[in-house]
Design a protein around this motif. Structure first.
Motif, PDB file in Angstrom:
ATOM      1  N   UNK A  79       0.831  -1.206   0.000  1.00  0.00           N
ATOM      2  CA  UNK A  79       0.000   0.000   0.000  1.00  0.00           C
ATOM      3  C   UNK A  79       0.868   1.258   0.000  1.00  0.00           C
ATOM      4  N   UNK A  80       2.003   1.215   0.717  1.00  0.00           N
ATOM      5  CA  UNK A  80       2.912   2.361   0.739  1.00  0.00           C
ATOM      6  C   UNK A  80       3.462   2.641  -0.663  1.00  0.00           C
ATOM      7  N   UNK A  81       3.766   1.588  -1.427  1.00  0.00           N
ATOM      8  CA  UNK A  81       4.240   1.770  -2.802  1.00  0.00           C
ATOM      9  C   UNK A  81       3.149   2.385  -3.672  1.00  0.00           C
ATOM     10  N   UNK A  82       1.906   1.943  -3.467  1.00  0.00           N
ATOM     11  CA  UNK A  82       0.779   2.491  -4.221  1.00  0.00           C
ATOM     12  C   UNK A  82       0.597   3.977  -3.896  1.00  0.00           C
ATOM     13  N   UNK A  83       0.648   4.297  -2.614  1.00  0.00           N
ATOM     14  CA  UNK A  83       0.509   5.698  -2.194  1.00  0.00           C
ATOM     15  C   UNK A  83       1.627   6.543  -2.785  1.00  0.00           C
ATOM     16  N   UNK A  84       2.851   6.029  -2.757  1.00  0.00           N
ATOM     17  CA  UNK A  84       3.993   6.770  -3.332  1.00  0.00           C
ATOM     18  C   UNK A  84       3.784   7.004  -4.819  1.00  0.00           C
TER      19      UNK A  84
END
Length: 405
Positions: A384-389
């Motif tokens: 999810x952090x990669x998606x947000x980034x």
């Protein structure tokens, strides 16, 4: 006091009472079912699970409906509808004569719920932009405080006054909080302008909102927060028993481990919300997502109860920064006039996480064990952090490039 601070204070109290009322039933729900004449342990467990989940199922379905009406008729109207409605339903729970009656009332409570998204939408449209992070963090702390203290208060009151009077007291407090909101909460809402907006269905609203590619990733953050927390929550007492071994104080330690995350969340939310106003909610959200993901790893490796306690405390600190940043960013990327619908979809994502977390966690725990569930949460949060980034930071970079060109 400045108007937005008055709104924040009143809504904080309402949020606290709503969440404490929702969770106050947890410690004595099986006992209340037994008090209605159900004696078979398996039947009690089945009824308790259905009654607890019933509220979240209908809440997931109806939140977007109320969000659309809030954008059309005003957030305060929806706030009062939810507050007074839940006050009546909560009081009626004290008169339930059978588990089926209690289940129907919990389902009805989910139908008329919507206090939280209405409060968030109202606050987001009445608070200065440079104070939104602080306001959202403070408002969240009220809900978290209610979630922490609700079971504790419910357990104490059950010993002192019995089960049924608890519902009467909670309903009365919700009524009083709604009455205070009626007179003190003010919003900036133009009914004439709202009526000029075209009427669109829930599906059409979602299609409009998802055109802002940032919103789906933010909804995913909300879902994964709840899913990760609740997937392992039912197994925490057994994990504590495994670490602590047989002996006294087992229930106390299990309750302590369960509540410490909420306690640190409550402390961190206003602070991280204020920092997000200074350095940007995207940066705080990114740090908190990665920090929370990494905080699950020590939980999978702990060898004693105090290590688990410390790692859960750190998890709560990072969790405390996520929802306020999500709510701040939702306001930024939502088209004017659709704030309530945007927040209602976020509330549905939260309810979906509340539902799916325990179900999937319980289903796969036989294969993965609770330590494996912690690792699964780490992987989900990092993804999810990669998606947000990809959506937030790359989107801003491309916007700057377009401006410069």
């Amino acid at each position: 006091m400045v108007r937005w601070r008055i709104n924040l204070t009143v809504l904080w109290i309402g949020q606290f009472l709503v969440m404490s009322g929702m969770t106050m039933i947890t410690p004595f729900l099986p006992l209340y079912i037994q008090d209605m004449g159900v004696t078979d342990p398996h039947e009690v467990a089945v009824w308790a699970g259905l009654i607890f989940a019933g509220n979240f199922v209908t809440s997931f379905i109806f939140q977007p409906i109320w969000g659309g009406l809030a954008d059309r008729y005003g957030r305060k109207v929806m706030l009062l509808r939810s507050g007074f409605g839940m006050a009546v339903v909560m009081t009626l729970m004290g008169f339930a004569a059978s588990p089926s009656h209690l289940l129907m009332l919990r389902v009805l409570n989910g139908v008329i719920s919507g206090f939280m998204p209405a409060a968030v939408a109202l606050l987001s449209t009445t608070t200065p932009r440079d104070k939104i992070g602080f306001a959202m963090g403070t408002l969240q702390s009220g809900g978290v405080a209610g979630s922490i203290l609700g079971p504790f208060i419910g357990g104490l009151l059950a010993e002192w006054i019995g089960f049924r009077p608890i519902f009467y007291i909670t309903g009365g407090l919700l009524f009083c909080a709604s009455l205070v909101a009626l007179f003190l909460v003010k919003e900036n809402f133009d009914p004439a302008m709202a009526k000029k907006q075209p009427k669109i269905s829930i599906l059409e609203s979602f299609n409009v909102l998802k055109q802002a590619k940032e919103l789906p990733s933010l909804y995913a953050v909300t879902f994964i927060i709840q899913f990760s927390m609740l997937s392992s929550m039912p197994l925490i007492p057994l994990f504590v028993q495994e670490l602590h071994g047989p002996g006294n104080m087992l229930a106390f330690y299990a309750g302590l481990v369960g509540s410490v995350t909420g306690f640190s969340n409550m402390l961190a939310s206003p602070l991280l919300g204020r920092w997000s106003d200074r350095i940007g909610p995207e940066k705080i959200l990114a740090v908190c997502l990665i920090g929370a993901a990494l905080s699950f790893i020590p939980q999978a490796l702990v060898t004693n109860i105090w290590q688990l306690f410390a790692s859960r405390f750190m998890l709560g600190v990072f969790m405390g920064g996520m929802l306020p940043c999500v709510q701040t960013l939702i306001r930024r990327y939502t088209p004017n006039g659709m704030e309530s619908r945007a927040y209602s979809f976020n509330a549905s994502a939260l309810s979906l996480g509340n539902m799916m977390g325990p179900i999937i966690g319980g289903a796969v725990s036989g294969w993965l064990s609770i330590r494996g569930l912690f690792i699964m949460s780490t992987v989900m949060m990092l993804a999810n952090a990669l998606w947000v980034r990809q959506t937030l930071f790359h989107g801003r970079a491309s916007d700057k490039t377009e401006i410069q060109s």
